[in-house]
Design a protein around this motif. Structure first.
Motif, PDB file in Angstrom:
ATOM      1  N   GLU A  28     -39.559 -18.873  10.133  1.00 32.07           N
ATOM      2  CA  GLU A  28     -41.006 -18.849  10.335  1.00 32.07           C
ATOM      3  C   GLU A  28     -41.505 -17.401  10.374  1.00 32.07           C
ATOM      4  O   GLU A  28     -40.926 -16.543  11.038  1.00 32.07           O
ATOM      5  N   GLY A  29     -42.578 -17.132   9.633  1.00 34.51           N
ATOM      6  CA  GLY A  29     -43.169 -15.802   9.584  1.00 34.51           C
ATOM      7  C   GLY A  29     -42.448 -14.823   8.669  1.00 34.51           C
ATOM      8  O   GLY A  29     -42.839 -13.663   8.566  1.00 34.51           O
ATOM      9  N   LYS A  30     -41.409 -15.246   8.002  1.00 33.66           N
ATOM     10  CA  LYS A  30     -40.617 -14.366   7.132  1.00 33.66           C
ATOM     11  C   LYS A  30     -41.396 -14.018   5.870  1.00 33.66           C
ATOM     12  O   LYS A  30     -42.068 -14.868   5.268  1.00 33.66           O
ATOM     13  N   GLU A  31     -41.333 -12.769   5.462  1.00 36.23           N
ATOM     14  CA  GLU A  31     -41.935 -12.301   4.211  1.00 36.23           C
ATOM     15  C   GLU A  31     -40.908 -11.486   3.458  1.00 36.23           C
ATOM     16  O   GLU A  31     -40.094 -10.791   4.068  1.00 36.23           O
ATOM     17  N   THR A  32     -40.988 -11.572   2.145  1.00 33.38           N
ATOM     18  CA  THR A  32     -40.109 -10.763   1.307  1.00 33.38           C
ATOM     19  C   THR A  32     -40.879 -10.328   0.072  1.00 33.38           C
ATOM     20  O   THR A  32     -41.740 -11.062  -0.420  1.00 33.38           O
ATOM     21  N   GLU A  33     -40.584  -9.117  -0.380  1.00 38.98           N
ATOM     22  CA  GLU A  33     -41.223  -8.576  -1.579  1.00 38.98           C
ATOM     23  C   GLU A  33     -40.151  -8.086  -2.532  1.00 38.98           C
ATOM     24  O   GLU A  33     -39.161  -7.491  -2.109  1.00 38.98           O
ATOM     25  N   GLN A  34     -40.401  -8.343  -3.828  1.00 38.92           N
ATOM     26  CA  GLN A  34     -39.485  -7.856  -4.858  1.00 38.92           C
ATOM     27  C   GLN A  34     -40.272  -7.533  -6.116  1.00 38.92           C
ATOM     28  O   GLN A  34     -41.377  -8.060  -6.319  1.00 38.92           O
ATOM     29  N   SER A  35     -39.678  -6.695  -6.949  1.00 37.89           N
ATOM     30  CA  SER A  35     -40.254  -6.383  -8.253  1.00 37.89           C
ATOM     31  C   SER A  35     -39.269  -6.820  -9.325  1.00 37.89           C
ATOM     32  O   SER A  35     -38.056  -6.713  -9.151  1.00 37.89           O
ATOM     33  N   PHE A  36     -39.824  -7.322 -10.416  1.00 37.79           N
ATOM     34  CA  PHE A  36     -39.013  -7.771 -11.545  1.00 37.79           C
ATOM     35  C   PHE A  36     -39.601  -7.188 -12.818  1.00 37.79           C
ATOM     36  O   PHE A  36     -40.800  -6.921 -12.896  1.00 37.79           O
ATOM     37  N   ASP A  37     -38.760  -7.025 -13.822  1.00 36.42           N
ATOM     38  CA  ASP A  37     -39.232  -6.595 -15.136  1.00 36.42           C
ATOM     39  C   ASP A  37     -39.387  -7.817 -16.030  1.00 36.42           C
ATOM     40  O   ASP A  37     -38.491  -8.667 -16.082  1.00 36.42           O
ATOM     41  N   LEU A  38     -40.520  -7.892 -16.720  1.00 37.16           N
ATOM     42  CA  LEU A  38     -40.739  -8.972 -17.674  1.00 37.16           C
ATOM     43  C   LEU A  38     -39.833  -8.728 -18.868  1.00 37.16           C
ATOM     44  O   LEU A  38     -39.893  -7.671 -19.499  1.00 37.16           O
ATOM     45  N   GLU A  39     -38.985  -9.692 -19.173  1.00 38.49           N
ATOM     46  CA  GLU A  39     -38.009  -9.532 -20.245  1.00 38.49           C
ATOM     47  C   GLU A  39     -38.552  -9.905 -21.613  1.00 38.49           C
ATOM     48  O   GLU A  39     -38.038  -9.463 -22.628  1.00 38.49           O
ATOM     49  N   ALA A  40     -39.590 -10.707 -21.669  1.00 40.02           N
ATOM     50  CA  ALA A  40     -40.115 -11.201 -22.941  1.00 40.02           C
ATOM     51  C   ALA A  40     -40.796 -10.082 -23.724  1.00 40.02           C
ATOM     52  O   ALA A  40     -41.533  -9.270 -23.172  1.00 40.02           O
ATOM     53  N   ASP A  41     -40.531 -10.041 -25.025  1.00 39.02           N
ATOM     54  CA  ASP A  41     -41.187  -9.084 -25.918  1.00 39.02           C
ATOM     55  C   ASP A  41     -42.392  -9.695 -26.602  1.00 39.02           C
ATOM     56  O   ASP A  41     -43.139  -9.003 -27.277  1.00 39.02           O
ATOM     57  N   ALA A  42     -42.562 -11.021 -26.470  1.00 38.72           N
ATOM     58  CA  ALA A  42     -43.676 -11.724 -27.101  1.00 38.72           C
ATOM     59  C   ALA A  42     -44.069 -12.914 -26.237  1.00 38.72           C
ATOM     60  O   ALA A  42     -43.277 -13.408 -25.435  1.00 38.72           O
TER      61      ALA A  42
END
Length: 174
Positions: free
Chosen positions: A12-26
């Motif tokens: 309860e109350g947990k938060e998480t943040e992450q960044s990802f790279d978009l792999e699609a070229d189209a």
């Protein structure tokens, strides 16, 4: 791209943040494929909003190459995506007896790519124009009317008047 939400679902109350790279070229949309010219990282923040429930908030900026709908010249289309989606674990869905289709949730893992693809499709512009007053191309010769006028006859008779025209042509003496 999968993001594990086990901790978020169970704490309860947990938060998480992450960044990802978009792999699609189209990006494919309505049978057309648009090239991705520029992209920012996908920033995803997940917050617990109840037992087995999480709120996913994400942002992404894209620049796509799309043809103008009138003259077919390539146009850069900017998309600023900001999305929020509530997701539930399978246990929470069974407890609430709701059968929501969550194709981007696999067990406790969130499929970021599927979520982002659905957001891109929702935010694609209906009409892409190179400029607001684009004249398009000539229907007879294919000349780009933004560059110069082609001189083709552009008169299109009203089809509702075709029957009257046939009457006048039938009564004409040669």
């Amino acid at each position: 791209m999968l993001m594990n939400l086990t901790d978020v679902f169970l704490s309860e109350g947990k938060e998480t943040e992450q960044s990802f790279d978009l792999e699609a070229d189209a990006v494919s949309y309505l049978g057309n494929t648009y090239l991705v010219l520029e992209r920012s990282p996908i920033r995803v923040k997940c917050s617990n909003i109840g037992m087995g429930k999480a709120l996913v908030h994400g942002t992404l900026q894209l620049v796509l190459l799309a043809p103008c709908d009138r003259c077919l010249k390539d146009v850069k289309v900017s998309l600023q995506l900001e999305f929020e989606q509530e997701v539930m674990s399978m246990e929470a869905i069974q407890q609430e007896e709701e059968q929501n289709e969550q194709s981007f949730l696999q067990g406790y893992e969130l499929d970021i790519e599927a979520l982002v693809n659905s957001e891109i499709l929702v935010n694609m512009p209906v009409k892409v124009l190179c400029k607001p007053d684009c004249k398009g191309i000539c229907k007879q010769c294919g000349q780009d009317l933004n560059e110069r006028d082609c001189g083709c006859d552009t008169f299109v008779p009203d089809p509702r008047m075709a029957a009257i025209k046939d009457i006048f042509n039938a009564n004409k003496e040669v």
